[in-house]
Design a protein around this motif. Structure first.
Motif, PDB file in Angstrom:
ATOM      1  N   ASP A 358       0.811  -1.334  -0.197  1.00  0.00           N
ATOM      2  CA  ASP A 358      -0.137  -0.095  -0.086  1.00  0.00           C
ATOM      3  C   ASP A 358       0.658   1.252  -0.025  1.00  0.00           C
ATOM      4  OD1 ASP A 358      -1.696   2.379   1.195  1.00  0.00           O
ATOM      5  OD2 ASP A 358      -3.258   0.927   0.880  1.00  0.00           O
ATOM      6  N   PRO A 359       1.864   1.459   1.135  1.00  0.00           N
ATOM      7  CA  PRO A 359       2.539   2.601   0.968  1.00  0.00           C
ATOM      8  C   PRO A 359       3.480   2.703  -0.195  1.00  0.00           C
ATOM      9  CG  PRO A 359       3.193   1.080   2.538  1.00  0.00           C
ATOM     10  CD  PRO A 359       1.950   0.537   2.305  1.00  0.00           C
ATOM     11  N   GLU A 370      -8.152   5.187  -8.169  1.00  0.00           N
ATOM     12  CA  GLU A 370      -8.583   4.011  -9.031  1.00  0.00           C
ATOM     13  C   GLU A 370      -7.147   3.225  -9.212  1.00  0.00           C
ATOM     14  OE1 GLU A 370     -11.790   4.067 -11.740  1.00  0.00           O
ATOM     15  OE2 GLU A 370     -11.145   6.048 -12.032  1.00  0.00           O
ATOM     16  N   LEU A 371      -6.128   4.091  -9.672  1.00  0.00           N
ATOM     17  CA  LEU A 371      -4.782   3.610  -9.903  1.00  0.00           C
ATOM     18  C   LEU A 371      -4.115   3.112  -8.735  1.00  0.00           C
ATOM     19  CD1 LEU A 371      -2.551   3.062 -11.923  1.00  0.00           C
ATOM     20  CD2 LEU A 371      -1.388   5.289 -11.648  1.00  0.00           C
ATOM     21  N   HIS A 372      -4.179   3.582  -7.481  1.00  0.00           N
ATOM     22  CA  HIS A 372      -3.777   3.459  -6.222  1.00  0.00           C
ATOM     23  C   HIS A 372      -4.330   1.803  -6.029  1.00  0.00           C
ATOM     24  CE1 HIS A 372      -3.593   2.899  -1.701  1.00  0.00           C
ATOM     25  NE2 HIS A 372      -2.325   3.096  -1.907  1.00  0.00           N
ATOM     26  N   GLN A 373      -5.820   1.742  -5.815  1.00  0.00           N
ATOM     27  CA  GLN A 373      -6.310   0.387  -5.656  1.00  0.00           C
ATOM     28  C   GLN A 373      -5.917  -0.622  -6.470  1.00  0.00           C
ATOM     29  OE1 GLN A 373     -10.400   0.573  -5.831  1.00  0.00           O
ATOM     30  NE2 GLN A 373     -10.752  -1.474  -4.861  1.00  0.00           N
ATOM     31  N   GLY A 375      -3.143  -0.682  -8.476  1.00  0.00           N
ATOM     32  CA  GLY A 375      -1.626  -0.769  -8.214  1.00  0.00           C
ATOM     33  C   GLY A 375      -1.142  -1.660  -7.115  1.00  0.00           C
ATOM     34  N   VAL A 376      -2.038  -1.665  -5.930  1.00  0.00           N
ATOM     35  CA  VAL A 376      -1.865  -2.411  -5.018  1.00  0.00           C
ATOM     36  C   VAL A 376      -1.953  -4.067  -5.163  1.00  0.00           C
ATOM     37  CG1 VAL A 376      -2.378  -3.243  -2.357  1.00  0.00           C
ATOM     38  CG2 VAL A 376      -2.297  -0.850  -2.996  1.00  0.00           C
ATOM     39  N   TRP A 377      -2.987  -4.417  -5.740  1.00  0.00           N
ATOM     40  CA  TRP A 377      -3.463  -5.516  -6.011  1.00  0.00           C
ATOM     41  C   TRP A 377      -2.159  -6.189  -7.160  1.00  0.00           C
ATOM     42  CZ3 TRP A 377      -5.075  -7.765 -10.687  1.00  0.00           C
ATOM     43  CH2 TRP A 377      -5.655  -9.154 -10.381  1.00  0.00           C
ATOM     44  N   THR A 378      -2.156  -5.406  -8.062  1.00  0.00           N
ATOM     45  CA  THR A 378      -1.144  -5.990  -9.241  1.00  0.00           C
ATOM     46  C   THR A 378       0.142  -6.187  -8.519  1.00  0.00           C
ATOM     47  OG1 THR A 378      -0.757  -3.555  -9.878  1.00  0.00           O
ATOM     48  CG2 THR A 378      -2.337  -5.028 -11.041  1.00  0.00           C
ATOM     49  N   THR A 379       0.457  -5.278  -7.594  1.00  0.00           N
ATOM     50  CA  THR A 379       1.966  -5.586  -6.844  1.00  0.00           C
ATOM     51  C   THR A 379       1.911  -6.585  -6.051  1.00  0.00           C
ATOM     52  OG1 THR A 379       2.016  -2.991  -6.561  1.00  0.00           O
ATOM     53  CG2 THR A 379       3.508  -4.419  -5.136  1.00  0.00           C
ATOM     54  N   ILE A 380       0.984  -7.205  -5.514  1.00  0.00           N
ATOM     55  CA  ILE A 380       0.929  -8.294  -4.611  1.00  0.00           C
ATOM     56  C   ILE A 380       0.795  -9.531  -5.808  1.00  0.00           C
ATOM     57  CG2 ILE A 380      -0.606  -9.700  -3.040  1.00  0.00           C
ATOM     58  CD1 ILE A 380      -1.284  -7.034  -1.727  1.00  0.00           C
ATOM     59  N   ILE A 381      -0.040  -9.612  -6.753  1.00  0.00           N
ATOM     60  CA  ILE A 381      -0.353 -10.770  -7.580  1.00  0.00           C
ATOM     61  C   ILE A 381       0.969 -10.869  -8.566  1.00  0.00           C
ATOM     62  CG2 ILE A 381      -1.573 -11.477  -9.462  1.00  0.00           C
ATOM     63  CD1 ILE A 381      -3.200 -11.884  -6.870  1.00  0.00           C
TER      64      ILE A 381
END
Length: 484
Positions: A358-359, A370-373, A375-381
């Protein structure tokens, strides 16, 4: 008359005897852990420093519009080409030269280095001209939409112009490590990072240059290590290039290219994957997903990939030299230690990335919810199984260091061709745009199993070779004692 006729061959033998002297190298004497931490960690740190430049750049880019970020992501593909060609010639030459040095063939190793530098310069100039002539067509091919095309062309133009310098920088930094100066290579990237960071801050905040400030910073960050050429010209090194090396022997360059082809093929597959990802994400999810991929490809995953590449290139001179010298026990210990360290390092790194996703994404999303939300999901996956990628890369680099190029290339290419590319086109049929993001981590599982299959067989081979060498040595010592 017969003796006179034999003189040329005698002179050649004498010349070879002079050139094939014992090469005094710490690569064959110091402990493997000590060498690994000196070479591989320096490689990792050098590339992480380069990655930090990208992270800083990403923070500035985060305040641009989504359309500009999309254009930057497309234009950044030129940087992938830089790394791809630099790795082809740098890693290829590094392995070939180290093997020669391990066998004591110093002059031949020096000549190969000089020829590689000249050929790299000629080839990269040609590539830059092609890029500039067909810049619009290439950006469309790389995935630019009609709206982002102008931004992609504007961002990439400077990168095309400076392509010969940035490619030489990659090659020279690798060859400096081969010359047992890993800290010098690392410091060249540190200097590049400091200059690039200061330049971008001035150009973006003071002169309001926007994306071109980012383009200039990336160009500088990739170019500064080209100054290492002065070390090879004026420093204390046995690999000093000479003007006579401009007479290129295609057989030697062919050996360099074929040896570096495994790493090049991995970068080439990633190059195609980026093009496919940009186009598929544009089709299934639109510009927002392309912008999210820019965060991964340009900054987050890019940082992990640079660290993995640095660890591999740092290990290769240890493998190449000792394999050339017949020190099979040291070769075995080096790859074993490298696998243990790589696994531990990237398990911890990816865990931290997931925990602080997240940070981390906030740093790049620029306040766009929208990009933040996304981006967090894609970073993890997207990065969850990167440890497998790093292990596969290290094992492929091991075979490359010995010029066992078919095996090295198969490890790199099979993962992408047999799994990643099919998954990218099949998964969206079931999971839509999310399936595109699932494809890469899913491909890492069979990819690492293939790599581990090969290295398991290799450990058996190295144990046998080491035992045979020890038996031969004991037999020779026994024969000498009996003769006395």
């Amino acid at each position: 008359m017969g003796r006179e006729g034999n003189r040329p061959s005698v002179k050649r033998d004498q010349a070879e005897a002079i050139n094939n002297v014992e090469y005094d190298s710490i690569l064959g004497t110091k402990s493997i852990p000590s060498l690994y931490f000196r070479f591989a960690l320096a490689g990792i740190m050098a590339n992480l420093i380069l990655g930090v430049v990208a992270v800083i750049d990403g923070h500035f880019v985060s305040y641009f519009s989504v359309l500009e970020v999309e254009g930057i992501g497309i234009g950044f593909t030129v940087m992938v080409i830089t790394r791809m060609v630099g790795v082809l010639f740098g890693i290829g030459a590094g392995a070939v030269i180290s093997l020669r040095l391990g066998k004591g063939k110093i002059e031949e190793g020096r000549s190969i280095m000089g020829q590689t530098l000249w050929f790299t310069l000629f080839f990269s100039i040609l590539l830059a001209v092609i890029g500039l002539v067909y810049e619009k067509e290439l950006m469309i091919l790389f995935g630019a939409s009609s709206e982002s095309l102008s931004y992609a062309v504007e961002y990439s133009r400077l990168l095309w112009i400076t392509l010969p310098i940035t490619i030489l920088a990659v090659v020279l930094s690798i060859l400096t490590t081969i010359d047992e100066k890993p800290l010098l290579s690392m410091n060249s990237w540190l200097l590049a990072a400091l200059v690039a960071g200061a330049t971008e801050w001035v150009l973006v905040t003071k002169f309001d240059m926007g994306m071109m400030g980012s383009s200039w910073a990336n160009t500088i960050a990739q170019s500064v290590p080209a100054l290492l050429i002065f070390y090879f010209w004026f420093g204390k090194t046995k690999l000093k290039p000479k003007m006579k090396d401009i007479k290129i022997k295609l057989k030697k360059i062919g050996e360099v290219v074929w040896t570096g082809f495994a790493s090049f093929s991995g970068q080439l597959m990633m190059f195609f994957a980026i093009i496919f990802m940009n186009n598929l994400l544009q089709e299934y999810g639109g510009g927002l997903h392309v912008a999210a991929f820019t965060i991964q490809n340009g900054y987050v995953t890019n940082l992990l990939a640079l660290a993995a590449l640095g660890g591999m290139t740092g290990l290769q001179p240890i493998i190449s030299y000792n394999y050339g010298a017949g020190n099979y026990d040291r070769v075995r210990d080096a790859i074993k230690f490298g696998l243990i360290f790589t696994t531990a390092f990237f398990v911890i790194t990816t865990a931290m990335l997931i925990i602080f996703a997240d940070p981390i994404v906030t740093f790049f999303a620029g306040g766009d919810p929208e990009l933040h939300q996304l981006g967090v999901w894609t970073t993890i996956i997207f990065n969850s199984l990167f440890t497998f990628n790093a292990i596969s890369m290290l094992i492929s680099g091991y075979y490359e260091a010995q010029e066992r190029n078919w095996t090295a290339t198969f490890i790199n290419v099979s993962k992408m061709v047999l799994f990643a590319f099919p998954f990218m086109f099949i998964f969206p049929k079931f999971w839509g745009v999310d399936g595109i993001w699932y494809s890469f981590p899913a491909a890492e599982i069979p990819g690492v199993l293939i790599a581990l299959y090969f290295i398991k067989k290799e450990f058996k081979y190295l144990n046998e070779m080491s035992a045979n060498k020890e038996f031969k040595y004991l037999n020779e010592m026994t024969t000498k004692k009996l003769s006395l």
